[in-house]
Scaffold this active site. Sequence first.
Site, PDB file in Angstrom:
ATOM      1  N   GLU A  71      40.675 -39.999  23.781  1.00 41.22           N
ATOM      2  CA  GLU A  71      39.542 -40.670  23.118  1.00 41.22           C
ATOM      3  C   GLU A  71      39.674 -42.194  23.092  1.00 41.22           C
ATOM      4  O   GLU A  71      39.383 -42.820  22.074  1.00 41.22           O
ATOM      5  CB  GLU A  71      39.393 -40.143  21.679  1.00 41.22           C
ATOM      6  CG  GLU A  71      39.115 -38.662  21.617  1.00 41.22           C
ATOM      7  CD  GLU A  71      39.119 -38.112  20.197  1.00 41.22           C
ATOM      8  OE1 GLU A  71      38.236 -37.294  19.905  1.00 41.22           O
ATOM      9  OE2 GLU A  71      39.989 -38.478  19.390  1.00 41.22           O
TER      10      GLU A  71
HETATM   11  C1  TNX Z   1      40.138 -34.745  18.320  1.00 42.12           C
HETATM   12  S1  TNX Z   1      42.083 -33.571  20.052  1.00 42.12           S
HETATM   13  C2  TNX Z   1      41.252 -35.563  18.366  1.00 42.12           C
HETATM   14  C3  TNX Z   1      41.931 -35.909  17.121  1.00 42.12           C
HETATM   15  C4  TNX Z   1      41.252 -35.308  15.918  1.00 42.12           C
HETATM   16  C5  TNX Z   1      40.839 -33.909  16.237  1.00 42.12           C
HETATM   17  C6  TNX Z   1      40.280 -33.177  15.064  1.00 42.12           C
HETATM   18  C7  TNX Z   1      42.410 -34.989  20.318  1.00 42.12           C
HETATM   19  C8  TNX Z   1      43.272 -35.221  21.468  1.00 42.12           C
HETATM   20  N1  TNX Z   1      41.885 -35.928  19.523  1.00 42.12           N
HETATM   21  O1  TNX Z   1      42.003 -37.312  16.994  1.00 42.12           O
HETATM   22  O2  TNX Z   1      42.151 -35.330  14.861  1.00 42.12           O
HETATM   23  O3  TNX Z   1      39.894 -33.945  17.255  1.00 42.12           O
HETATM   24  O4  TNX Z   1      40.029 -31.845  15.365  1.00 42.12           O
END
Ligand code: TNX
Length: 531
Positions: A343
């Site tokens: 992300e």
């Molecule tokens: C996505 S999964 C994220 C996390 C959040 C999570 C909550 C991922 C690699 N990144 O930053 O905590 O969703 O479900």
Amino acid sequence: MRRRHTPTRLLAIAALALPLILPATPAPAAPPTPARHLSDVIPAPAHTHPDAHNAFRITPLTVIRTTPGSTAARRIGHQLATTLRPATGHPLPVLPVRSTPLPEIALLLGGTDNRIGQEGYQLDVTRRGVTIRANTPAGLFAGTQTLRQLLPADIEAPTPQRTTWTIPGGRIIDYPRFAYRGAMLDLARHFHTVDEITAYVDLLSQYKINYLHLHLTDDQGWRIQIDSWPRLTTVGGGPGTGVDGVGPGYLTKADYQAVVAHAAARHITIIPEIDMPGHTNAAQSTYPELNCDGVAPPPRTDIAVGYSSLCINDELTYRFVEDVIRELAAITPGPFLHIGGDEAHATTDEDYRTFMNRVLPLVAKYGKRASGWNEITQADTSTDHVAQFWGTGTTNASLVAATARGTKVIMSPANKAYLDMKYNANTHLGLRWAGLIEVSDAYGWDPATRVTGIGEDAILGVEAPLWSETLRTLDDIEYMAFPRLPAIAELGWSPPASHDWESFRTRLGEQAPRWRLQQVNFYPSPQVPWL
Ligand code: TNX
């Protein structure tokens, strides 16, 4: 036994024990413990050969014998004795020699069936004794976890029970499907203490999980001591950090090493994660120089994602990253160091590739193999990395291309394996962006067919991540992990041919009396016939 015997609980335990102490008091009839079968185990063993006429009974005379000269086997023997003594009330001495004709539980290294490999074991139960054989201490330990589940659930009780300690007769030949069977705990959104982490480790080890990935840093908090950047923890992990400002705390290096050692004694390897180049607000709000404009953004306690980025074209960024990787690698005996990479919406694609192409080699420089969320495959041209798939779909072109170059995959599909998703619309904890995940959903998929083009050979294993936006206490962690964690553990260990929902839900239901005695706060899913 575990922790958390609160005064009320101690009173309850004392009340239960009272009939044993005062024989004049008529004892309540003990509820019948159902007979165990060799296959009543999670994860399901690869091969079982029951022999109903050859059950073994642990008695006051039983000894635990371990391979002479092996400190690892002796240690596992003592761990087994520590597990079995409270409920049996038997002495169960651990001896390095055969003391015929005493009945024994023998834990032996070597001399095994050739299918069992590095983590498997062979378990033989006859009237005369139990023998567990393995090629490695990890395999022996796995065998003792099976033995624990083959005993009546009362074996988890903290005081002597009036049960007959019978182990069903026959042979088990067991070994894992995948080398990597992981869980992840997020310490950044709410910090979890050493006691909470090690309590979770104890539970994971019962289900043959062999890796615990710790998500140590994120926008809301920095949870690992780094000597060359000391304010990361005192400020970035200090008072007011975490979601809603109520999750402060951090692991000192000594704390972290205590977790590593506790896990290692249960054959679990710790994988530390430093998430970058996004998810870095805790570091950037602590050190202004980590921002392109030199201005520290305010700390964040909300749960938004995708807004922070390290400054990609500033050399100071790489000094910071190298300091962190160097210090973390030095206290991490395991092979992996996870660099996050998810992300990074505030980093351009070109900057992301620039950053990863500098940082991935730094991990190798300090002797570790890099793992990262599946986004790293957009930058990764090397073959020696591990990419963790967290998508909800069934295609991922860049991941497939990376596996063609030799990258290995850890499967954590968010709509199946994420333990922080709610079970149903009424679950009081958790998130729901990837969907609602009931026990049958967590169990109902195959790692080797989940993503088109990513087959068994490309997969290192599975991992069940537990993000902590909504979780504060060990009770919260347990509620989300149980019973879904055992489902993911079975997908990681058991052969695909054993995959069977009816069998699994029955075996899961049999875990409940154990969890009650261990004070595990599990979700009593209506899909499971709980005992
Ligand atoms: C996505 S999964 C994220 C996390 C959040 C999570 C909550 C991922 C690699 N990144 O930053 O905590 O969703 O479900």
